[in-house]
Design an enzyme around this catalytic site. Structure first.
Site, mmCIF file in Angstrom:
data_model
loop_
_atom_site.group_PDB
_atom_site.id
_atom_site.type_symbol
_atom_site.label_atom_id
_atom_site.label_comp_id
_atom_site.label_asym_id
_atom_site.label_seq_id
_atom_site.Cartn_x
_atom_site.Cartn_y
_atom_site.Cartn_z
ATOM 1 N N ARG A 140 0.845 -1.174 0.000
ATOM 2 C CA ARG A 140 0.000 0.000 0.000
ATOM 3 C C ARG A 140 0.892 1.240 0.000
ATOM 4 O O ARG A 140 2.078 1.159 0.348
ATOM 5 C CB ARG A 140 -0.914 0.020 1.223
ATOM 6 C CG ARG A 140 -1.902 -1.146 1.292
ATOM 7 C CD ARG A 140 -2.774 -1.045 2.543
ATOM 8 N NE ARG A 140 -3.766 -2.110 2.617
ATOM 9 C CZ ARG A 140 -3.597 -3.278 3.233
ATOM 10 N NH1 ARG A 140 -2.438 -3.519 3.858
ATOM 11 N NH2 ARG A 140 -4.549 -4.182 3.253
ATOM 12 N N HIS A 271 -1.748 3.307 -6.078
ATOM 13 C CA HIS A 271 -2.435 2.088 -5.650
ATOM 14 C C HIS A 271 -2.750 1.161 -6.821
ATOM 15 O O HIS A 271 -2.956 -0.036 -6.627
ATOM 16 C CB HIS A 271 -3.722 2.436 -4.899
ATOM 17 C CG HIS A 271 -4.184 1.348 -3.970
ATOM 18 N ND1 HIS A 271 -3.541 1.061 -2.788
ATOM 19 C CD2 HIS A 271 -5.215 0.456 -4.066
ATOM 20 C CE1 HIS A 271 -4.159 0.058 -2.179
ATOM 21 N NE2 HIS A 271 -5.164 -0.329 -2.935
ATOM 22 N N ARG A 274 -0.430 -1.732 -6.878
ATOM 23 C CA ARG A 274 -0.776 -2.845 -5.981
ATOM 24 C C ARG A 274 -1.860 -3.723 -6.622
ATOM 25 O O ARG A 274 -1.779 -4.953 -6.563
ATOM 26 C CB ARG A 274 -1.253 -2.283 -4.644
ATOM 27 C CG ARG A 274 -1.777 -3.325 -3.649
ATOM 28 C CD ARG A 274 -2.069 -2.627 -2.330
ATOM 29 N NE ARG A 274 -3.040 -3.325 -1.509
ATOM 30 C CZ ARG A 274 -2.740 -4.235 -0.579
ATOM 31 N NH1 ARG A 274 -1.478 -4.571 -0.385
ATOM 32 N NH2 ARG A 274 -3.686 -4.797 0.140
ATOM 33 N N TYR A 311 -9.775 -10.108 -7.211
ATOM 34 C CA TYR A 311 -8.775 -10.187 -8.275
ATOM 35 C C TYR A 311 -8.975 -11.406 -9.174
ATOM 36 O O TYR A 311 -8.424 -11.455 -10.281
ATOM 37 C CB TYR A 311 -7.371 -10.161 -7.676
ATOM 38 C CG TYR A 311 -7.080 -8.857 -6.977
ATOM 39 C CD1 TYR A 311 -6.879 -7.688 -7.706
ATOM 40 C CD2 TYR A 311 -7.053 -8.775 -5.592
ATOM 41 C CE1 TYR A 311 -6.639 -6.476 -7.071
ATOM 42 C CE2 TYR A 311 -6.814 -7.572 -4.939
ATOM 43 C CZ TYR A 311 -6.618 -6.432 -5.691
ATOM 44 O OH TYR A 311 -6.393 -5.233 -5.066
#
Length: 333
Positions: A140, A271, A274, A311
């Site tokens: 993060r 972000h 990530r 995801y």
């Protein structure tokens, strides 16, 4: 309601309470903002004069109209107000009745592997290392900014993420590609710290009660930030000069600029690196999802597996062939 003249104002009390609990600057800023919105919604009434009814009305207001907030945003506002009443005003709200947001969560946008490298190719110096670690480690933004020198283990090729979201520690792998530039960067950090000590400063802000337990630790090199700010600041309460970590806005601005320079047709921000790590890791991982997903959950530091499972939806389109690509050979052009 009468108050002592020397008593800090309400929002200062909130900031002080959160600071003593070592909550992040971004969390403090977010909570204070929600408390301000709550007060303004109720025509500047003092929160001590209100309670569970007014909190419920404000949370219900957030989901009404055309700009209804997402469930996660409403929950953030709830946490801020519960903190205010519990830790500052010492009032137990009990059960709060309000209309809960049912606005569906959206899938995150990710970069392709080629797009990630286009972004990285337009960065340099410490910001390149930070962006590379966000993508290579799945960090993060604030986890990356708040790394300490002792969190980097070159021998084990690991990075220790301390007090991540949910106040939990976790290890992530250190990518081989960043080892050499990170070693060079840390040698410059060591020299900068040596110069700070020579100037009579060099003490870093310590987490929790560590400064009291280890009074000499703030001056130790291994407690220094991996990515220190270029300038020192003076702590108002003590007059002591310290060096904070590189502000998150510096990384945000440069990553955004790199995306613009690379002409990527997506909103590029830290972000997203990530998100891209998680998606590409799942695409490369071998094995059944019931084995792979918990591993990814640990790498990302997610509290719930359901958060990680988003995801899975990101990789599905690339694994399904479109019927448009199955043109019969007899009518092939």
């Amino acid at each position: 309601m009468k108050t002592e003249t020397n008593k800090p104002r309400l929002l200062d009390q909130v900031r002080n309470a959160m600071w003593l609990q070592r909550m992040s600057h971004s969390t403090i800023s977010t909570y204070v903002d929600w408390i301000k919105r709550y007060i303004h919604h109720h025509k500047l009434r003092h929160p001590a004069e209100m309670g569970v009814v007014e909190v419920g009305q404000f949370l219900t207001h957030l989901v009404g109209g055309r700009q209804g907030v997402a469930a996660s945003t409403q929950k953030q506002a709830l946490c801020a107000l519960v903190y205010l009443y519990k830790h500052v005003l010492k009032i137990d709200l009990g059960d709060i009745s309000f209309l809960r947001s049912k606005r569906p969560a959206r899938l995150p946008v990710v970069l392709s592997r080629d797009e990630v490298w286009k972004v990285l190719d337009n960065l340099q110096g410490p910001v390149w290392i930070m962006a590379a670690m966000m993508y290579g480690c799945g960090l993060r933004l604030m986890e990356c900014c708040q790394l300490r020198v002792q969190d980097i283990d070159f021998d084990r090729r690991t990075v220790l993420v301390r007090a991540g979201k949910g106040d939990k520690d976790r290890y992530v792998p250190l990518p081989e590609l960043v080892i050499a530039p990170l070693r060079q960067h840390l040698s410059r950090v060591a020299e900068l710290h040596r110069q700070d000590l020579e100037d009579g400063w060099g003490a870093v802000d310590m987490p929790g009660a560590m400064a009291k337990k280890l009074p000499n630790a703030p001056w130790a090199y291994h407690w220094q930030w991996v990515f220190p700010a270029p300038t020192r600041y003076t702590e108002k309460a003590t007059g002591i000069q310290r060096r904070w970590h590189l502000h998150e806005s510096a990384l945000q601005k440069q990553v955004k600029a790199a995306g613009t320079k690379a002409r990527i047709g997506k909103r590029v921000y830290p972000h997203i690196l990530r998100h891209s790590f998680a998606t590409h890791w799942l695409e490369d991982a071998d094995g059944a999802q019931d084995i792979v997903l918990p591993r990814l959950q640990r790498l990302l530091g997610h509290y719930k597996l359901e958060t990680t499972m988003v995801y899975v939806h990101m990789i599905t389109p690339s694994r399904v062939n479109s019927p448009l690509d199955r043109r019969p050979a007899r009518i092939a052009a």
